[in-house]
Design an enzyme around this catalytic site. Structure first.
Site, PDB file in Angstrom:
ATOM      1  N   HIS A   1      89.768 -53.902 -27.613  1.00 42.36           N
ATOM      2  CA  HIS A   1      88.419 -54.435 -27.350  1.00 42.36           C
ATOM      3  C   HIS A   1      88.614 -55.418 -27.904  1.00 42.36           C
ATOM      4  CE1 HIS A   1      83.918 -53.346 -25.379  1.00 42.36           C
ATOM      5  NE2 HIS A   1      84.132 -54.985 -26.113  1.00 42.36           N
TER       6      HIS A   1
ATOM      7  N   LYS B   1      88.034 -51.005 -21.574  1.00 43.64           N
ATOM      8  CA  LYS B   1      88.241 -51.706 -22.973  1.00 43.64           C
ATOM      9  C   LYS B   1      88.077 -50.435 -23.721  1.00 43.64           C
ATOM     10  CE  LYS B   1      85.852 -55.769 -21.719  1.00 43.64           C
ATOM     11  NZ  LYS B   1      85.223 -55.029 -21.211  1.00 43.64           N
TER      12      LYS B   1
ATOM     13  N   TYR C   1      79.842 -50.132 -23.384  1.00 46.50           N
ATOM     14  CA  TYR C   1      78.836 -50.000 -22.551  1.00 46.50           C
ATOM     15  C   TYR C   1      78.236 -48.515 -22.303  1.00 46.50           C
ATOM     16  CZ  TYR C   1      81.060 -54.903 -22.147  1.00 46.50           C
ATOM     17  OH  TYR C   1      82.501 -55.897 -22.979  1.00 46.50           O
TER      18      TYR C   1
ATOM     19  N   ASP D   1      83.817 -55.427 -14.766  1.00 46.00           N
ATOM     20  CA  ASP D   1      84.148 -55.771 -16.212  1.00 46.00           C
ATOM     21  C   ASP D   1      83.422 -54.379 -16.712  1.00 46.00           C
ATOM     22  OD1 ASP D   1      85.769 -56.567 -18.249  1.00 46.00           O
ATOM     23  OD2 ASP D   1      83.820 -56.413 -18.536  1.00 46.00           O
TER      24      ASP D   1
END
Ligand SMILES: NC(=O)c1ccc[n+]([C@@H]2O[C@H](COP(=O)([O-])OP(=O)(O)OC[C@H]3O[C@@H](n4cnc5c(N)ncnc54)[C@H](OP(=O)(O)O)[C@@H]3O)[C@@H](O)[C@H]2O)c1
Length: 286
Positions: free
Chosen positions: A113, A80, A55, A50
Site C-alpha cells: 500500500h 493491498k 478499508y 479495488d
C-alpha cells in the site's frame, strides 16, 4: 455494447496478465454498504474492483463476488497490504487473512500500500521494503496472486527496490488527478513497463468544480468527472473512480466515446492546486 467492451477492454501488464482498463474504487465505503455498491458497479459494467485491508470492506467486496452471477475469473480483484504488516512473515500472514476475508482462493493483484519511508524507519526503510517485496514475489511464484505491484512508490523507492527485486512490480497505484499529475512518476513507470493506476482520479471530487475542466466538459457534452477520467486514460493511466451512486458509477464508465485534444490535455495537465490529498509518500507518518 461499445461502452461495455471499452470498459472491460484489457490493458496488458508486463507479465502478460490483462487488466480491465477502468477500475471501481471502494475507499471510504463502509463494509455494510460495500456489497450493494460493488453489485451495482458490476451491473453497470465494471469488472475490476479495488479494495485494501485497511478499508475494512474486503468482506463486503467478497459478499458481492459471491452473490454476483459473474464468474470469479471475469472479475479482476485487487487488494493491498497495510503498513502495519510489512516484513516477510507478516506480509504472508496478511495476504492469507485478506483472501480469507474476501472468500477467494487467489487475488488478481496485490499491492504494497505504501513504501516504508526513511522519516519513520531511517536506514532500515529500504530493507523493510525489500523483505516485504520478497514475500510478494514468493506468493506470486506460489500461484496465489496473478500480478504483484506497489502503491505510492515514487521513482527513488522503485530504484531502491529494484536493487534486490527478482520480479519487477507490474503496477504502481499512485495519486493522479488534475492539479496533481505526478508527471515524473508516470513517465518513470511507463518507461519501466509498470502500469500506473490513478487513485483519487477525481481529486476526491475537488477537481470537478474547476472552471477550465467544466468548460472543456461543456464543449464535449460530457461532465467534469468524465473529462478528469478521460485525461487519465489518454496518458495510459488506469483510473479507479469511486462512487456509491449508481448514476455516477455509470457516468464514470461513459468515457470511451470522446477524445480530448492535445491542447486540452496540456491545459488540464497545467492546472494547479485543485485539492485532493496531494500526498508525498516520504512525508507520511502512518
Ligand atoms: N493506494 C492508495 O493509497 C489509495 C488512496 C486513496 C484511494 N485509493 C483508491 O482509489 C479510489 C478512488 O479514490 P477516492 O475514492 O479517494 O476518490 P475519487 O474517486 O477521486 O473521488 C470520489 C468522490 O467523488 C465523488 N464522485 C464520484 N463520481 C462522481 C461524479 N461522476 N460526479 C460527482 N461526484 C462524483 C464521490 O461521491 P459519491 O460516492 O457520493 O458519489 C466521492 O466523493 C479509492 O476508492 C480507492 O479504491 C487508493
Amino acid at each position: 455494447m461499445q461502452k461495455l467492451s471499452a470498459l472491460t477492454a484489457p490493458m496488458a501488464l508486463s507479465n502478460g496478465v490483462t487488466i480491465p482498463g477502468l477500475g471501481y474504487g471502494t475507499y471510504q465505503t463502509p463494509n455494510e454498504e460495500t456489497k450493494k455498491a460493488v453489485l451495482e458497479a458490476l451491473s453497470v459494467g465494471y469488472r475490476h474492483i479495488d479494495t485494501a485491508a485497511v478499508y475494512g470492506n474486503e468482506q463486503g467486496v467478497g459478499d458481492a463476488l459471491k452473490e454476483s452471477d459473474i464468474a470469479r475469473e471475469d472479475i479482476f480483484v485487487t487488494s493491498k497490504l497495510w503498513n502495519t504488516e510489512r516484513g516477510y512473515d507478516a506480509t504472508k500472514a496478511a495476504f492469507a487473512k485478506t483472501i480469507a476475508t474476501l472468500g477467494v482462493d487467489y487475488l488478481d493483484l496485490y499491492l504494497i500500500h505504501w513504501p516504508a519511508n526513511t522519516k519513520q524507519f531511517g536506514a532500515k526503510a529500504a530493507e523493510l521494503n525489500a523483505e516485504t517485496w520478497r514475500a510478494m514475489e514468493d506468493l506470486y511464484n506460489e500461484g496465489k496472486i496473478r500480478a504483484i505491484g506497489v502503491s505510492n512508490f515514487m521513482p527513488h523507492h522503485l530504484d531502491e527496490l529494484m536493487k534486490t527485486a527478482v520480479i519487477k512490480p507490474m503496477v504502481d497505484q499512485i495519486e493522479v488527478h488534475p492539479g496533481w499529475p505526478q508527471a515524473e512518476a508516470v513517465r518513470y513507470n511507463q518507461a519501466h513497463d509498470i502500469l500506473v493506476e490513478a487513485w483519487a482520479p477525481l481529486g476526491e471530487a475537488s477537481a470537478l468544480s474547476n472552471e477550465t475542466i467544466a468548460a472543456i466538459a461543456t464543449k464535449h457534452g460530457k461532465t467534469a468527472a468524465q473529462v478528469c477520467l478521460r485525461w487519465g486514460i489518454q496518458q495510459g493511466v488506469l483510473p479507479l473512480p469511486k462512487s456509491t451512486h449508481q448514476e455516477r458509477m455509470a457516468q464514470n464508465t461513459d468515457i470511451f466515446d470522446f477524445e480530448l485534444t492535445d491542447a486540452e490535455m496540456t491545459q488540464i495537465s497545467a492546472l494547479e492546486n485543485l485539492g485532493g490529498q496531494c500526498m508525498v509518500p516520504d512525508e507520511v507518518d502512518f
